[in-house]
Design a protein around this motif. Structure first.
Motif, short mmCIF file in Angstrom:
data_model
loop_
_atom_site.label_atom_id
_atom_site.label_comp_id
_atom_site.label_asym_id
_atom_site.label_seq_id
_atom_site.Cartn_x
_atom_site.Cartn_y
_atom_site.Cartn_z
N ARG A 144 -1.56 3.19 -5.80
CA ARG A 144 -1.66 2.87 -4.40
C ARG A 144 -2.39 1.70 -3.86
O ARG A 144 -2.34 1.19 -2.96
N GLN A 152 2.87 4.02 -0.67
CA GLN A 152 3.89 4.16 -1.54
C GLN A 152 3.24 3.75 -3.13
O GLN A 152 2.44 2.53 -2.97
N THR A 153 4.01 4.22 -4.26
CA THR A 153 3.24 3.65 -5.51
C THR A 153 3.77 2.19 -5.86
O THR A 153 4.85 2.00 -5.61
N ILE A 154 2.85 1.37 -6.52
CA ILE A 154 3.05 0.19 -6.72
C ILE A 154 4.22 0.01 -7.97
O ILE A 154 3.53 0.50 -9.23
N THR A 176 7.18 -1.67 -4.17
CA THR A 176 6.77 -0.26 -4.28
C THR A 176 8.08 0.56 -4.14
O THR A 176 9.19 0.53 -3.89
#
Length: 394
Positions: free
Chosen positions: A129, A147-149, A164
């Motif tokens: 992140r 959120q995760t990239i 993301t």
């Protein structure tokens, strides 16, 4: 004679005083103009002070090459502000041409990814992140996203885009200005985002994505005009999108597992090259030309290097009977890194130089300077044939 000499002396004194007044007035005007310019530039994140500091810090002598690098295997060898930069599992280093360390970022990312445009470095944690942007002299921005990239890209003017995951959608893409302010967001309700690219001026966004329909893979390319929030969608069947990238002239390329396609920013296709039965194992698509590395079924350590222009037209094909570790291409040709060898070919496919280099991992050409890395050192070489020639294609 005495009066004449006194008159000449008096005139010289007046001339000097007049010149001094003019110089003083010009200096005052320069200071005023420069002060207003600094005040104007100060509102920008990448201000004139940072630009000056970047220039100053990039100057000066260093220990020379080779230089030691900490960490394990190099992940990416690239240029940042016209200087060699290398990313590994623990650090991101930038050096000047004399081996002086310009920048050393200890990132702490699990899967670090780096992109560089116009002297800025975008560094992010793939699947994490965290994201940061640096100039050569300081950190400009640091973000921790919700959120995760999935992917990120930066433009020449400092705008950057980040794809993301999402709580309510399959994925989303946000565009930020150089200060980190969110200026645009797109939500993907059905398609899984695989790659993104932002145009040099930050006004266009390209997104590649994929979905399945009744057992078939349906990939697509979205082209967004950010200021009008309009877009065009182009679909493909049974192709997996690997990379999308804008070029300096606002054209872009889409690389899938089956082909490479070139487009204008309006979505008009201007070129296509199909891979047929060849397996894509590596590629380089960061200049006006593209280099593709293929293998064939059942043939070990037999590679084909294909050089393409910006319209995906074939410039040359070369057979290489050695494992290819790395490749790059510029306006003059390709640099192919194999196990213990570096091979230079021009755009017509002619071999112009070959170097025997034990333990070589990655190579980098910046103008007339050539660098290569092992797992723990960076070397610099001068006097290469493909670098020395100035006119036409080697």
């Amino acid at each position: 004679m005495g009066q004449i000499d006194d008159l000449k002396y008096a005139r010289k004194i007046r001339s000097r005083k007049r010149a001094a007044r003019h110089f003083f007035i010009l200096m005052i005007l320069f200071i005023i103009i420069f002060t207003f310019y600094l005040l104007f530039e100060k509102v920008k994140e990448f201000d004139i002070k940072t630009r000056i500091n970047d220039i100053i810090i990039s100057m000066g002598s260093g220990p020379g090459f080779p230089v030691d690098i900490a960490g394990r295997e190099p992940i990416k060898f690239y240029q940042a502000g016209g200087m060699p930069a290398i990313l590994n599992d623990s650090n991101n280093y930038v050096y000047n041409s004399k081996g002086k360390t310009i920048l050393n970022i200890t990132h702490g990312y699990n899967i670090p990814i780096a992109e560089s445009k116009n002297g800025k470095i975008l560094l992010y944690d793939l699947g994490g992140r965290k994201l940061q942007i640096h100039s050569l002299s300081r950190q400009l921005l640091e973000m921790e996203l919700d959120q995760t990239i999935i992917d990120a890209d930066i433009s020449e003017n400092g705008y950057f885009a980040v794809a993301t995951s999402s709580n309510d959608y399959v994925g989303e893409v946000s565009v930020y200005n150089e200060k980190g302010k969110n200026t645009y967001k797109w939500l993907s309700a059905q398609n899984i985002i695989t790659d993104i690219s932002i145009s040099p001026k930050g006004d266009y966004l390209a997104v590649s994505a994929i979905n399945t329909d009744k057992g078939s893979e349906i990939s697509c390319l979205y082209l967004f005009k950010i200021d009008t929030q309009t877009y065009k969608k182009i679909d493909f069947v049974e192709e997996y999108p690997l990379s999308v990238r804008y070029r300096k002239n606002n054209e872009l390329t889409l690389i899938t597992d089956k082909s490479i396609k070139s487009y204008t920013n309006s979505g008009r296709q201007i070129g296509k090259y199909e891979f047929k039965n060849k397996i894509l194992s590596n590629f380089y698509d960061e200049s006006i030309n593209t280099a593709l590395v293929f293998t064939e079924h059942g043939k070990k350590d037999e590679y084909t290097v294909v050089q393409l222009n910006n319209k995906a037209e074939v410039l040359s094909e070369n057979k290489i009977n050695k494992k290819i570790l790395d490749i790059m291409i510029d306006e003059k040709g390709s640099c192919i890194t194999t196990e213990e060898e570096i091979i230079f070919i021009d755009l017509t496919g002619n071999e112009v130089e070959k170097l025997t280099v034990p333990w070589v991992k990655k190579s980098l050409i910046i103008g007339q300077q050539f660098y290569y890395s092992t797992h723990n050192e960076i070397y610099k070489l001068n006097g290469l044939k493909r670098v020395a020639k100035q006119k036409g294609v080697n």
